[in-house]
Design an enzyme around this catalytic site. Sequence first.
Site, PDB file in Angstrom:
ATOM      1  NE  ARG A  27       1.533   5.502  -2.743  1.00  0.00           N
ATOM      2  CZ  ARG A  27       1.299   4.236  -3.111  1.00  0.00           C
ATOM      3  NH1 ARG A  27       0.830   3.979  -4.308  1.00  0.00           N
ATOM      4  NH2 ARG A  27       1.554   3.244  -2.278  1.00  0.00           N
ATOM      5  CD  GLU A  82       2.528   3.840   5.156  1.00  0.00           C
ATOM      6  OE1 GLU A  82       3.378   3.071   5.635  1.00  0.00           O
ATOM      7  OE2 GLU A  82       2.025   3.677   4.024  1.00  0.00           O
ATOM      8  CE  LYS A  90       2.555  -4.217   6.245  1.00  0.00           C
ATOM      9  NZ  LYS A  90       2.485  -2.853   5.777  1.00  0.00           N
TER      10      LYS A  90
HETATM   11  P1  0O2 Z   1       1.396  -1.976   0.127  1.00  0.00           P
HETATM   12  O1  0O2 Z   1       0.761  -3.094  -0.590  1.00  0.00           O
HETATM   13  O2  0O2 Z   1       1.867  -0.887  -0.800  1.00  0.00           O
HETATM   14  O3  0O2 Z   1       0.587  -1.430   1.262  1.00  0.00           O
HETATM   15  P2  0O2 Z   1       5.766  -2.145   7.625  1.00  0.00           P
HETATM   16  O4  0O2 Z   1       4.476  -1.498   7.122  1.00  0.00           O
HETATM   17  O5  0O2 Z   1       6.464  -1.329   8.690  1.00  0.00           O
HETATM   18  O6  0O2 Z   1       5.657  -3.582   7.939  1.00  0.00           O
HETATM   19  P3  0O2 Z   1       7.969  -1.550   6.030  1.00  0.00           P
HETATM   20  O7  0O2 Z   1       8.365  -1.955   4.633  1.00  0.00           O
HETATM   21  O8  0O2 Z   1       8.982  -1.779   7.108  1.00  0.00           O
HETATM   22  O9  0O2 Z   1       6.630  -2.241   6.328  1.00  0.00           O
HETATM   23  O10 0O2 Z   1       7.525  -0.039   6.118  1.00  0.00           O
HETATM   24  P4  0O2 Z   1       7.889   1.063   5.131  1.00  0.00           P
HETATM   25  O11 0O2 Z   1       9.285   0.895   4.712  1.00  0.00           O
HETATM   26  O12 0O2 Z   1       7.478   2.363   5.727  1.00  0.00           O
HETATM   27  O13 0O2 Z   1       6.964   0.700   3.868  1.00  0.00           O
HETATM   28  C1  0O2 Z   1       5.596   0.863   3.899  1.00  0.00           C
HETATM   29  C2  0O2 Z   1       5.052   0.996   2.462  1.00  0.00           C
HETATM   30  O14 0O2 Z   1       5.962   1.748   1.635  1.00  0.00           O
HETATM   31  C3  0O2 Z   1       4.908  -0.322   1.736  1.00  0.00           C
HETATM   32  O15 0O2 Z   1       3.694  -0.879   2.093  1.00  0.00           O
HETATM   33  C4  0O2 Z   1       4.941   0.134   0.282  1.00  0.00           C
HETATM   34  O16 0O2 Z   1       3.714   0.741  -0.108  1.00  0.00           O
HETATM   35  C5  0O2 Z   1       5.983   1.229   0.317  1.00  0.00           C
HETATM   36  N1  0O2 Z   1       7.324   0.679   0.054  1.00  0.00           N
HETATM   37  C6  0O2 Z   1       8.304   0.464   0.960  1.00  0.00           C
HETATM   38  N2  0O2 Z   1       9.409  -0.028   0.376  1.00  0.00           N
HETATM   39  C7  0O2 Z   1       9.134  -0.118  -0.939  1.00  0.00           C
HETATM   40  C8  0O2 Z   1       9.901  -0.548  -2.091  1.00  0.00           C
HETATM   41  O17 0O2 Z   1      11.072  -0.949  -2.022  1.00  0.00           O
HETATM   42  N3  0O2 Z   1       9.264  -0.487  -3.294  1.00  0.00           N
HETATM   43  C9  0O2 Z   1       7.962  -0.044  -3.442  1.00  0.00           C
HETATM   44  N4  0O2 Z   1       7.428  -0.025  -4.662  1.00  0.00           N
HETATM   45  N5  0O2 Z   1       7.226   0.347  -2.369  1.00  0.00           N
HETATM   46  C10 0O2 Z   1       7.792   0.320  -1.149  1.00  0.00           C
HETATM   47  P5  0O2 Z   1       3.435  -2.426   2.045  1.00  0.00           P
HETATM   48  O18 0O2 Z   1       2.497  -2.771   3.121  1.00  0.00           O
HETATM   49  O19 0O2 Z   1       4.731  -3.173   1.989  1.00  0.00           O
HETATM   50  O20 0O2 Z   1       2.734  -2.638   0.686  1.00  0.00           O
END
Ligand code: 0O2
Length: 215
Positions: free
Chosen positions: A87, A149, A63
Amino acid sequence: MEVNMENDQVDTWNELTLVYKSALKEINTKLEILNDEFQHVHQYNPIEHIKSRLKTPESIVKKLKKYGLESTIENMVSYVNDIAGVRIICSFTSDIFRIADMLSNQSDIKVVEVRDYISSPKPSGYKSYHMLVTVPIYLSDKIVDAMVEIQIRTVAMDFWASLEHKINYKFEGNVPDYIRTELVECAHMVSSLDDRMMSINEEVRRLGGEAETEA
Ligand code: 0O2
């Protein structure tokens, strides 16, 4: 991916891990209490289940790389907000907002940010309610505010998100257009299913019963 750390950094990392783990325990306990109390007062459990995890050092480094930042402990703490993640899976959309309100109203929890992807889903079709909160952790000689989170979603939203996540992983982000389109359509079906299930539940309650979900 290898994560190299100096000895003093390992110590700091171990202390941080302890703090984040404690934050997960605190939030989990709060949620269990809310769920038990809700069962006691309303004979109903708004929470189907809870998953919590600490982000692996490898995913934290990944990240930071994505943000163009060096892999230092300071950057991890300042820029990676989801080192501790919880979650919460609910039966109905109304439960999501109920749980978010109940948590926000607790005086020791500070809500840092809310991302409501239920009211405004992502273009992918992703729906979920995200809260970034801090919770105080009482250590022997200090109090530390730890960031967690919290993602709250229905069973159906969770089913969609986990499949979409797996597909994205498999194609390393380059998902073929027709599969993307299909996923967006499925997301609409999930929303419609959630709305209809909630309406059935409300109707049953109006008739004086409670549509119990399986324990
Ligand atoms: P992981 O592997 O699940 O932890 P940021 O954390 O601010 O850099 P972002 O995407 O701007 O990232 O923040 P956001 O939108 O709050 O998303 C945080 C987490 O939400 C993601 O963590 C995913 O777990 C989930 N998420 C967000 N968008 C999507 C999507 O389109 N599809 C799915 N399946 N999950 C989503 P990470 O760190 O990306 O991944």
